[in-house]
Design a protein around this motif. Structure first.
Motif, PDB file in Angstrom:
ATOM      1  N   ASP A  50       0.880  -1.171   0.000  1.00  0.00           N
ATOM      2  CA  ASP A  50       0.000   0.000   0.000  1.00  0.00           C
ATOM      3  C   ASP A  50       0.918   1.221   0.000  1.00  0.00           C
ATOM      4  OD1 ASP A  50      -1.781   2.001   0.361  1.00  0.00           O
ATOM      5  OD2 ASP A  50      -2.465   1.382   2.347  1.00  0.00           O
ATOM      6  N   LEU A  51       1.167   1.740  -1.193  1.00  0.00           N
ATOM      7  CA  LEU A  51       2.221   2.745  -1.367  1.00  0.00           C
ATOM      8  C   LEU A  51       1.647   4.052  -1.876  1.00  0.00           C
ATOM      9  CD1 LEU A  51       4.550   0.218  -3.140  1.00  0.00           C
ATOM     10  CD2 LEU A  51       4.964   1.171  -0.877  1.00  0.00           C
ATOM     11  N   PRO A  52       2.381   5.142  -1.702  1.00  0.00           N
ATOM     12  CA  PRO A  52       1.934   6.391  -2.313  1.00  0.00           C
ATOM     13  C   PRO A  52       1.713   6.179  -3.813  1.00  0.00           C
ATOM     14  CG  PRO A  52       3.800   6.785  -0.852  1.00  0.00           C
ATOM     15  CD  PRO A  52       3.642   5.296  -0.959  1.00  0.00           C
ATOM     16  N   PRO A  53       0.733   6.907  -4.403  1.00  0.00           N
ATOM     17  CA  PRO A  53       0.357   6.688  -5.799  1.00  0.00           C
ATOM     18  C   PRO A  53       1.547   6.671  -6.750  1.00  0.00           C
ATOM     19  CG  PRO A  53      -1.048   8.364  -4.792  1.00  0.00           C
ATOM     20  CD  PRO A  53      -0.016   7.996  -3.767  1.00  0.00           C
ATOM     21  N   ASP A 221       5.565  17.731   5.143  1.00  0.00           N
ATOM     22  CA  ASP A 221       4.307  16.983   5.002  1.00  0.00           C
ATOM     23  C   ASP A 221       4.574  15.481   5.131  1.00  0.00           C
ATOM     24  OD1 ASP A 221       1.816  16.023   4.477  1.00  0.00           O
ATOM     25  OD2 ASP A 221       1.811  16.522   2.342  1.00  0.00           O
ATOM     26  N   ALA A 222       4.116  14.907   6.251  1.00  0.00           N
ATOM     27  CA  ALA A 222       4.285  13.466   6.459  1.00  0.00           C
ATOM     28  C   ALA A 222       2.971  12.723   6.207  1.00  0.00           C
ATOM     29  CB  ALA A 222       4.776  13.200   7.883  1.00  0.00           C
ATOM     30  N   ILE A 223       1.976  13.428   5.644  1.00  0.00           N
ATOM     31  CA  ILE A 223       0.655  12.816   5.460  1.00  0.00           C
ATOM     32  C   ILE A 223       0.218  12.772   3.996  1.00  0.00           C
ATOM     33  CG2 ILE A 223      -1.828  13.059   6.020  1.00  0.00           C
ATOM     34  CD1 ILE A 223      -0.118  12.138   8.391  1.00  0.00           C
ATOM     35  N   GLY A 224       0.567  13.814   3.248  1.00  0.00           N
ATOM     36  CA  GLY A 224       0.147  13.867   1.844  1.00  0.00           C
ATOM     37  C   GLY A 224      -0.969  14.871   1.618  1.00  0.00           C
ATOM     38  N   THR A 225      -1.176  15.792   2.571  1.00  0.00           N
ATOM     39  CA  THR A 225      -2.224  16.809   2.386  1.00  0.00           C
ATOM     40  C   THR A 225      -1.624  18.185   2.089  1.00  0.00           C
ATOM     41  OG1 THR A 225      -2.301  17.080   4.792  1.00  0.00           O
ATOM     42  CG2 THR A 225      -3.972  15.647   3.792  1.00  0.00           C
ATOM     43  N   ALA A 226      -0.315  18.252   1.897  1.00  0.00           N
ATOM     44  CA  ALA A 226       0.323  19.531   1.569  1.00  0.00           C
ATOM     45  C   ALA A 226       1.085  19.389   0.252  1.00  0.00           C
ATOM     46  CB  ALA A 226       1.262  19.983   2.692  1.00  0.00           C
ATOM     47  N   SER A 227       0.372  18.978  -0.794  1.00  0.00           N
ATOM     48  CA  SER A 227       0.993  18.886  -2.115  1.00  0.00           C
ATOM     49  C   SER A 227       1.469  20.278  -2.528  1.00  0.00           C
ATOM     50  CB  SER A 227      -0.035  18.378  -3.126  1.00  0.00           C
ATOM     51  OG  SER A 227      -1.104  19.306  -3.176  1.00  0.00           O
ATOM     52  N   PHE A 228       2.297  20.344  -3.544  1.00  0.00           N
ATOM     53  CA  PHE A 228       2.844  21.644  -3.961  1.00  0.00           C
ATOM     54  C   PHE A 228       1.745  22.679  -4.254  1.00  0.00           C
ATOM     55  CE2 PHE A 228       4.252  24.491  -7.356  1.00  0.00           C
ATOM     56  CZ  PHE A 228       5.227  25.190  -6.664  1.00  0.00           C
ATOM     57  N   PRO A 229       0.699  22.335  -5.034  1.00  0.00           N
ATOM     58  CA  PRO A 229      -0.316  23.360  -5.315  1.00  0.00           C
ATOM     59  C   PRO A 229      -1.006  23.872  -4.052  1.00  0.00           C
ATOM     60  CG  PRO A 229      -0.585  21.472  -6.785  1.00  0.00           C
ATOM     61  CD  PRO A 229       0.443  21.085  -5.765  1.00  0.00           C
ATOM     62  N   ALA A 246       5.038  11.537  -0.573  1.00  0.00           N
ATOM     63  CA  ALA A 246       4.704  12.070  -1.899  1.00  0.00           C
ATOM     64  C   ALA A 246       4.465  10.910  -2.840  1.00  0.00           C
ATOM     65  CB  ALA A 246       5.839  12.945  -2.426  1.00  0.00           C
ATOM     66  N   GLY A 247       3.542  11.076  -3.760  1.00  0.00           N
ATOM     67  CA  GLY A 247       3.373  10.104  -4.833  1.00  0.00           C
ATOM     68  C   GLY A 247       4.537  10.262  -5.808  1.00  0.00           C
ATOM     69  N   LEU A 248       4.590   9.312  -6.767  1.00  0.00           N
ATOM     70  CA  LEU A 248       5.685   9.356  -7.751  1.00  0.00           C
ATOM     71  C   LEU A 248       5.630  10.663  -8.543  1.00  0.00           C
ATOM     72  CD1 LEU A 248       8.042   7.754  -8.971  1.00  0.00           C
ATOM     73  CD2 LEU A 248       6.430   6.758 -10.595  1.00  0.00           C
ATOM     74  N   GLY A 249       4.414  11.106  -8.897  1.00  0.00           N
ATOM     75  CA  GLY A 249       4.261  12.348  -9.661  1.00  0.00           C
ATOM     76  C   GLY A 249       4.840  13.529  -8.888  1.00  0.00           C
ATOM     77  N   GLY A 250       4.465  13.641  -7.622  1.00  0.00           N
ATOM     78  CA  GLY A 250       4.954  14.745  -6.784  1.00  0.00           C
ATOM     79  C   GLY A 250       6.462  14.719  -6.664  1.00  0.00           C
ATOM     80  N   MET A 251       7.010  13.496  -6.582  1.00  0.00           N
ATOM     81  CA  MET A 251       8.462  13.372  -6.438  1.00  0.00           C
ATOM     82  C   MET A 251       9.177  13.793  -7.727  1.00  0.00           C
ATOM     83  SD  MET A 251      10.611  10.019  -5.337  1.00  0.00           S
ATOM     84  CE  MET A 251      11.236   9.458  -6.899  1.00  0.00           C
ATOM     85  N   LEU A 252       8.650  13.300  -8.880  1.00  0.00           N
ATOM     86  CA  LEU A 252       9.309  13.617 -10.146  1.00  0.00           C
ATOM     87  C   LEU A 252       9.176  15.093 -10.509  1.00  0.00           C
ATOM     88  CD1 LEU A 252       8.302  10.447 -12.243  1.00  0.00           C
ATOM     89  CD2 LEU A 252      10.496  10.938 -11.130  1.00  0.00           C
ATOM     90  N   LEU A 253       8.043  15.697 -10.073  1.00  0.00           N
ATOM     91  CA  LEU A 253       7.813  17.108 -10.408  1.00  0.00           C
ATOM     92  C   LEU A 253       8.524  18.073  -9.461  1.00  0.00           C
ATOM     93  CD1 LEU A 253       4.020  17.072 -11.372  1.00  0.00           C
ATOM     94  CD2 LEU A 253       5.944  17.681 -12.867  1.00  0.00           C
ATOM     95  N   ALA A 254       9.091  17.551  -8.362  1.00  0.00           N
ATOM     96  CA  ALA A 254       9.693  18.440  -7.354  1.00  0.00           C
ATOM     97  C   ALA A 254      10.723  19.411  -7.962  1.00  0.00           C
ATOM     98  CB  ALA A 254      10.300  17.621  -6.219  1.00  0.00           C
ATOM     99  N   PRO A 255      11.662  18.924  -8.812  1.00  0.00           N
ATOM    100  CA  PRO A 255      12.639  19.876  -9.371  1.00  0.00           C
ATOM    101  C   PRO A 255      11.963  20.942 -10.249  1.00  0.00           C
ATOM    102  CG  PRO A 255      13.332  17.590  -9.721  1.00  0.00           C
ATOM    103  CD  PRO A 255      11.947  17.534  -9.194  1.00  0.00           C
ATOM    104  N   GLY A 268      11.291  12.398  -2.066  1.00  0.00           N
ATOM    105  CA  GLY A 268      12.061  11.179  -2.313  1.00  0.00           C
ATOM    106  C   GLY A 268      12.510  10.546  -1.021  1.00  0.00           C
ATOM    107  N   PRO A 269      13.054   9.333  -1.125  1.00  0.00           N
ATOM    108  CA  PRO A 269      13.470   8.616   0.079  1.00  0.00           C
ATOM    109  C   PRO A 269      14.579   9.343   0.823  1.00  0.00           C
ATOM    110  CG  PRO A 269      13.949   7.331  -1.919  1.00  0.00           C
ATOM    111  CD  PRO A 269      13.298   8.599  -2.368  1.00  0.00           C
TER     112      PRO A 269
END
Ligand SMILES: NC(=O)c1ccc[n+]([C@@H]2O[C@H](COP(=O)([O-])OP(=O)(O)OC[C@H]3O[C@@H](n4cnc5c(N)ncnc54)[C@H](OP(=O)(O)O)[C@@H]3O)[C@@H](O)[C@H]2O)c1
Length: 335
Positions: A50-53, A221-229, A246-255, A268-269
């Motif tokens: 059960d992982l982040p999206p 954010d340790a929960i996932g309710t403070a996405s970048f937007p 963070a989901g994979l999308g949030g991680m890849l979009l971070a830069p 990321g980890p």
């Protein structure tokens, strides 16, 4: 020796108690008899997949396609050195240690072998085995994210998920750094989070922290309710967003998000460094960080502990207390 094995991904009941050979330390290794370990969010995520999206396939490629390649879960431990390899001079039989194999796992068992120059450190004398076992997972994650954020004295920090393992470590370490902490948690955990050093608490069941018009230098954010937007309008110029979850999308979009906004987005980890364990030992010895323990379960009830952690409401860490294991030489022949 006894160990809980995870031979397929699934609910807590996939974990089975088994008898396996006690390891023998190589020349550069120590053998540790566990006194305590934890069941944390990392264990239940790996067990259940059960992982982040977006992380499903990636995680299976890393940890095992159909079952975990490392069948013994458990990221952290505290215990006693009971044997040392011929080349080991930094530890001796009888030393009390805590260790953080982290992603390598392997702690839900009675004995573990680790390289003496690996992620193992002398236990602070003022901690119990249960506290020492709960020091690394949250603490090491927080030290890594704070380092990457260059968190500085006097800054304003929002910790979303302030009552969990990561959050309780974040509040304590930030307070030690002279940071002004606001914690987001449920009303039931407000007193706990205040007692750890938060100057203010926002009850996530009553208020949406993004709608209060506040401004922060750093948001963790340790929960996932403070996405970048959602978090962006709350960040002051030069602000940093630490996406521990963070989901994979949030991680890849971070830069990209960092680039377009001029803010820092870190995801990321967390890197696992032995230096963090020394830092945590010093913080604990000084009484600056005291691991928060929700409750402790006997080793035999590890499956019940997983069920409890699965609910997602634990406060701080869930600890597993080991029954006094017999001398390793009396258990079975080394394997
Ligand atoms: N990036 C990395 O390297 C890394 C490392 C470690 C952990 N993580 C991830 O970080 C996350 C947190 O880990 P953890 O071990 O701290 O989790 P945890 O201890 O299981 O967190 C549970 C806590 O979160 C609170 N909570 C639930 N919903 C909330 C909400 N909407 N707002 C605020 N608090 C809420 C719960 O209390 P209530 O339900 O009572 O509010 C509970 O106290 C996990 O997703 C984990 O996978 C990532």
């Amino acid at each position: 020796m006894k160990a809980f094995l995870c031979r397929r991904y699934g609910p807590p009941e996939v974990l089975q108690l088994a008898e396996i050979p006690t390891p023998t330390p190589a020349a550069n290794e120590i053998l540790i008899r566990l006194r305590a370990t934890t069941v944390n969010s990392g264990d239940v995520r790996l067990r259940s997949m059960d992982l982040p999206p977006g992380f499903g396939l990636l995680a299976r490629l890393i940890f095992g396609l159909r079952r975990p390649r490392q069948p013994i879960l458990g990221t952290e431990l505290a215990g006693d050195v009971v044997a040392a390899g011929t080349d080991v001079s930094s530890f001796a039989v009888g030393d009390r240690v805590f260790a953080f194999p982290g992603e390598a796992m392997g702690c839900h068992t009675e004995y573990v072998c680790l390289p003496a120059d690996g992620p193992v450190v002398a236990m602070p004398a003022n901690l119990s085995y249960e506290q020492a076992a709960a020091l690394s997972f949250g603490g090491s994650t927080v030290l890594d994210f704070f380092r990457r954020a260059r968190l500085a004295r006097g800054e304003r920090l929002l910790v979303v998920g302030a009552s969990g393992t990561v959050g309780t470590a974040a509040v304590q370490i930030a307070r030690h750094l002279g940071v002004h902490v606001t914690g987001v948690c449920s009303g039931a955990n407000a007193e706990l989070v205040r007692s750890l050093g938060a100057e203010r608490v926002i009850d996530h069941t009553r208020e949406d922290f993004t709608r209060l018009g506040d401004s922060y230098d750093v948001i963790l954010d340790a929960i996932g309710t403070a996405s970048f937007p959602r978090a962006r309008p709350l960040l002051a110029p030069g602000g940093r967003l630490l996406l521990v979850f963070a989901g994979l999308g949030g991680m890849l979009l971070a830069p990209w998000h960092s680039f377009i906004s001029g803010l820092g987005v870190v995801a990321g980890p967390a890197e696992e460094r032995i230096a963090y364990l020394h830092e945590l030992a010093a913080l604990a010895a000084a009484g600056t960080v005291v691991p928060v323990i929700d409750r402790a379960w006997p080793f035999a009830e590890l499956v019940a502990a997983h069920r409890y952690v699965d609910l997602g409401h634990k406060r701080g860490s869930v600890v597993i207390r080991m029954e006094a294991a017999p001398d390793p030489s009396a258990v079975d022949s080394p394997g």
